[in-house]
Design a protein around this motif. Structure first.
Motif, PDB file in Angstrom:
ATOM      1  N   LYS A 102      28.606 -32.000 -21.219  1.00 41.43           N
ATOM      2  CA  LYS A 102      29.155 -33.341 -21.733  1.00 41.43           C
ATOM      3  C   LYS A 102      28.653 -33.001 -23.325  1.00 41.43           C
ATOM      4  O   LYS A 102      29.151 -33.040 -24.417  1.00 41.43           O
ATOM      5  CB  LYS A 102      28.537 -34.574 -21.568  1.00 41.43           C
ATOM      6  CG  LYS A 102      28.971 -35.681 -22.624  1.00 41.43           C
ATOM      7  CD  LYS A 102      28.336 -36.971 -21.910  1.00 41.43           C
ATOM      8  CE  LYS A 102      28.909 -38.064 -22.727  1.00 41.43           C
ATOM      9  NZ  LYS A 102      28.305 -39.455 -22.074  1.00 41.43           N
ATOM     10  N   ALA A 103      27.235 -32.217 -23.426  1.00 41.70           N
ATOM     11  CA  ALA A 103      26.701 -31.762 -24.855  1.00 41.70           C
ATOM     12  C   ALA A 103      27.445 -30.772 -25.456  1.00 41.70           C
ATOM     13  O   ALA A 103      27.097 -30.840 -26.578  1.00 41.70           O
ATOM     14  CB  ALA A 103      25.260 -31.577 -24.482  1.00 41.70           C
ATOM     15  N   LEU A 104      28.253 -29.864 -24.885  1.00 48.33           N
ATOM     16  CA  LEU A 104      28.771 -28.709 -25.322  1.00 48.33           C
ATOM     17  C   LEU A 104      29.965 -29.093 -25.956  1.00 48.33           C
ATOM     18  O   LEU A 104      30.797 -29.939 -25.613  1.00 48.33           O
ATOM     19  CB  LEU A 104      28.975 -27.784 -24.430  1.00 48.33           C
ATOM     20  CG  LEU A 104      27.835 -26.899 -23.947  1.00 48.33           C
ATOM     21  CD1 LEU A 104      28.125 -26.176 -22.772  1.00 48.33           C
ATOM     22  CD2 LEU A 104      27.329 -25.865 -25.148  1.00 48.33           C
ATOM     23  N   LYS A 105      30.438 -28.660 -27.054  1.00 49.58           N
ATOM     24  CA  LYS A 105      31.744 -28.764 -27.615  1.00 49.58           C
ATOM     25  C   LYS A 105      32.831 -27.831 -26.894  1.00 49.58           C
ATOM     26  O   LYS A 105      32.296 -27.136 -25.756  1.00 49.58           O
ATOM     27  CB  LYS A 105      31.719 -27.611 -29.170  1.00 49.58           C
ATOM     28  CG  LYS A 105      30.759 -28.499 -29.988  1.00 49.58           C
ATOM     29  CD  LYS A 105      30.715 -27.748 -31.307  1.00 49.58           C
ATOM     30  CE  LYS A 105      29.797 -28.246 -32.306  1.00 49.58           C
ATOM     31  NZ  LYS A 105      29.675 -27.589 -33.582  1.00 49.58           N
ATOM     32  N   ARG A 111      19.054 -36.848 -18.018  1.00 53.34           N
ATOM     33  CA  ARG A 111      19.679 -38.023 -18.854  1.00 53.34           C
ATOM     34  C   ARG A 111      19.898 -37.546 -20.127  1.00 53.34           C
ATOM     35  O   ARG A 111      19.322 -38.325 -21.051  1.00 53.34           O
ATOM     36  CB  ARG A 111      18.793 -39.221 -18.494  1.00 53.34           C
ATOM     37  CG  ARG A 111      18.789 -39.836 -17.267  1.00 53.34           C
ATOM     38  CD  ARG A 111      17.826 -41.000 -17.272  1.00 53.34           C
ATOM     39  NE  ARG A 111      16.449 -40.946 -17.133  1.00 53.34           N
ATOM     40  CZ  ARG A 111      15.622 -40.543 -16.243  1.00 53.34           C
ATOM     41  NH1 ARG A 111      16.325 -40.387 -15.057  1.00 53.34           N
ATOM     42  NH2 ARG A 111      14.447 -40.125 -15.996  1.00 53.34           N
ATOM     43  N   LEU A 112      20.424 -36.384 -20.229  1.00 59.09           N
ATOM     44  CA  LEU A 112      20.936 -36.060 -21.544  1.00 59.09           C
ATOM     45  C   LEU A 112      22.071 -36.972 -22.410  1.00 59.09           C
ATOM     46  O   LEU A 112      22.745 -37.577 -21.706  1.00 59.09           O
ATOM     47  CB  LEU A 112      21.618 -34.522 -21.599  1.00 59.09           C
ATOM     48  CG  LEU A 112      20.534 -33.418 -21.291  1.00 59.09           C
ATOM     49  CD1 LEU A 112      21.535 -32.138 -21.150  1.00 59.09           C
ATOM     50  CD2 LEU A 112      19.512 -33.167 -22.258  1.00 59.09           C
ATOM     51  N   ARG A 113      21.930 -37.324 -23.475  1.00 60.14           N
ATOM     52  CA  ARG A 113      22.589 -38.217 -24.288  1.00 60.14           C
ATOM     53  C   ARG A 113      23.669 -37.714 -25.536  1.00 60.14           C
ATOM     54  O   ARG A 113      23.965 -38.304 -26.086  1.00 60.14           O
ATOM     55  CB  ARG A 113      21.831 -39.366 -24.832  1.00 60.14           C
ATOM     56  CG  ARG A 113      21.185 -39.995 -23.602  1.00 60.14           C
ATOM     57  CD  ARG A 113      22.166 -41.254 -22.910  1.00 60.14           C
ATOM     58  NE  ARG A 113      21.286 -41.943 -22.037  1.00 60.14           N
ATOM     59  CZ  ARG A 113      21.280 -41.721 -20.758  1.00 60.14           C
ATOM     60  NH1 ARG A 113      21.866 -40.463 -20.220  1.00 60.14           N
ATOM     61  NH2 ARG A 113      20.596 -42.545 -19.851  1.00 60.14           N
ATOM     62  N   TYR A 114      23.843 -36.399 -25.298  1.00 59.91           N
ATOM     63  CA  TYR A 114      24.591 -35.746 -26.499  1.00 59.91           C
ATOM     64  C   TYR A 114      25.991 -35.755 -25.916  1.00 59.91           C
ATOM     65  O   TYR A 114      26.311 -35.462 -24.736  1.00 59.91           O
ATOM     66  CB  TYR A 114      24.056 -34.185 -26.603  1.00 59.91           C
ATOM     67  CG  TYR A 114      22.727 -34.296 -27.079  1.00 59.91           C
ATOM     68  CD1 TYR A 114      22.321 -34.561 -28.230  1.00 59.91           C
ATOM     69  CD2 TYR A 114      21.712 -33.818 -26.044  1.00 59.91           C
ATOM     70  CE1 TYR A 114      20.898 -34.693 -28.719  1.00 59.91           C
ATOM     71  CE2 TYR A 114      20.514 -33.727 -26.770  1.00 59.91           C
ATOM     72  CZ  TYR A 114      19.995 -34.321 -27.978  1.00 59.91           C
ATOM     73  OH  TYR A 114      18.681 -33.968 -28.252  1.00 59.91           O
ATOM     74  N   ALA A 115      27.170 -35.936 -26.770  1.00 61.98           N
ATOM     75  CA  ALA A 115      28.644 -35.585 -26.405  1.00 61.98           C
ATOM     76  C   ALA A 115      28.990 -34.539 -27.644  1.00 61.98           C
ATOM     77  O   ALA A 115      29.142 -34.916 -28.765  1.00 61.98           O
ATOM     78  CB  ALA A 115      29.171 -36.723 -26.716  1.00 61.98           C
TER      79      ALA A 115
END
Length: 257
Positions: free
Chosen positions: A134-137, A99-103
């Motif tokens: 999703k967390a990665l640029k 449940r990572l929440r980074y974008a």
């Protein structure tokens, strides 16, 4: 896993974990991470399943904006203590990797020491990789370091014991479940406090399966190595290091440095 039942990973990574696994090669490992990832100084790096933060802290020492993420409050407490001792500015976040929440926040995500495949279903592992993507640029980099599944049936089952200090002994029993495709471990600590037992179970993906899982989330595999010593990957390699890039397909997968 039945509703309300704890997963093995919720109890395995407690205060005793640092007695079970003693690590002394962190600086050399981060040397290799720098060679593989080619990050600019100040790059933002997520250490997913960071444990006690040994890689997070070493990355912060070298000028990276390092964030450690883990489910174990006990190990995160050790990580924060380690960062204070090292006098580095590293951040540590408590959470479930599913449940990572980074974008689009990170230049790189690392996942070290076989910290993927903990869950009952492949779908849960896909959620982890979806969160990583999703967390990665855009064109962000993903590195995973783990055991080599191809070697496990040749090495296991195995038993061993280790003396950690004058008062502590660790007994280990490891096996490979061919039907489930999982690495199973049983660890027993005997010390002045008594005897404590822990069990773990990690899904043992092949290189081809990991490639499909990653690329299904837009993380395209560019390189597979036989360990952080940068050796060529073969079926007999002790470890496996995967290097993938978000949104950038590879012309071919390189298995040598």
């Amino acid at each position: 896993m039945t509703r309300g039942a704890k997963g093995w990973f919720e109890t395995f990574f407690g205060p005793d974990y640092l007695t079970l696994y003693v690590q002394t090669t962190t600086p050399k490992e981060v040397d290799s991470l720098e060679k593989i990832l080619h990050l600019r100084k100040g790059a933002r790096v997520l250490d997913l399943a960071c444990g006690a933060g040994r890689h997070t802290i070493e990355l912060a020492k070298r000028g990276y904006d390092a964030v450690g993420y883990d489910l174990s409050e006990a190990l995160l407490k050790e990580a924060r203590k380690g960062a204070r001792t090292a006098k580095v500015d590293a951040s540590f976040v408590h959470g479930d990797m599913r449940r990572l929440r980074y974008a689009s926040e990170f230049d790189a995500v690392i996942n070290m020491f076989t910290s993927f495949g903990y869950f009952d279903t492949e779908g849960e592992d896909r959620k982890v990789l979806a969160g990583v993507a999703k967390a990665l640029k855009p064109r962000g980099k993903f590195l995973m370091e783990r055991f080599n599944r191809e070697l496990l049936p040749q090495q296991l089952p195995a038993q061993a014991w280790y003396v950690r200090d004058r008062n502590t002994v660790v007994l280990t029993e490891e096996s490979f479940d061919l039907l489930k495709g999982r690495f199973e471990t049983r660890q027993i600590i005997i010390d002045g406090k008594g005897t404590r037992e822990y069990s773990g179970s990690v899904r043992a993906y092949t290189l081809a399966e990991l490639k499909d899982l990653c690329e299904g989330q837009g993380l395209f595999l560019h390189r597979a190595l036989g360990g952080l010593d940068l050796s060529p990957y073969t079926a007999r390699s002790l470890r496996l290091v995967l290097y993938a890039v978000k949104g950038l397909e590879a012309e071919g997968i390189r298995t040598v440095w």
